[in-house]
Design a protein around this motif. Structure first.
Motif, short mmCIF file in Angstrom:
data_model
loop_
_atom_site.label_atom_id
_atom_site.label_comp_id
_atom_site.label_asym_id
_atom_site.label_seq_id
_atom_site.Cartn_x
_atom_site.Cartn_y
_atom_site.Cartn_z
N LYS A 115 5.73 -20.92 17.50
CA LYS A 115 6.07 -19.50 17.39
C LYS A 115 4.82 -18.67 17.62
N ARG A 116 4.99 -17.65 18.39
CA ARG A 116 3.86 -16.80 18.70
C ARG A 116 3.58 -15.83 17.57
N GLY A 117 2.35 -15.77 17.20
CA GLY A 117 1.93 -14.83 16.18
C GLY A 117 1.02 -13.81 16.83
#
Length: 111
Positions: free
Chosen positions: A104-106
Motif C-alpha cells: 500500500k502506498r503511503g
C-alpha cells in the motif's frame, strides 16, 4: 378492488416494467408507495382481473430477478478489477499459484 384501481395498478406495473427494462431504479423505487396503496384494494376483484394482475406481477418479478443478477455480476466484475490492480497472480517454479501484492502506498517523505 374497483375497476379504476385495477386499471391504475396495471398501469403502474407497465411503468415499472418499462423502468426495469431501462435500468431506471429511481422510478421503480418511486412507484412503491402507490403500489402499496393500490395493493390493499383487492376486495371484490374478479378472478379474471386477478389473473391479469398475477401475470403482470410474474413478468415484473422475472425482470427484478434478472436485474438483481445483473447488479451482482457488475459488483463481481468491479471487485475483480479492483483486485487486479493491487494483486498479480502468477506461478512459481514448482507450478504453484502465488499472489504478488503491491504494498500500500503511503506518503513518501524526503528530507
Amino acid at each position: 378492488m374497483t375497476t379504476r384501481a385495477i386499471g391504475q395498478l396495471t398501469h403502474l406495473l407497465e411503468v415499472e416494467r418499462a423502468a426495469l427494462l431501462k435500468g431506471d431504479f429511481e422510478t421503480v423505487g418511486a412507484l412503491i408507495p402507490q403500489k402499496e396503496v393500490l395493493a390493499t384494494q383487492f376486495e371484490g376483484a374478479g378472478a379474471a382481473e386477478l389473473r391479469l394482475l398475477a401475470s403482470a406481477l410474474a413478468r415484473n418479478s422475472t425482470l427484478f430477478a434478472t436485474a438483481r443478477e445483473g447488479v451482482g455480476t457488475i459488483l463481481t466484475t468491479l471487485n475483480q478489477q479492483r483486485a487486479a490492480r493491487t494483486t498479480l497472480s502468477s506461478y512459481d517454479s514448482s507450478g504453484k499459484a502465488t499472489q504478488i501484492s503491491q504494498p500500500k502506498r503511503g506518503t513518501e517523505r524526503r528530507f
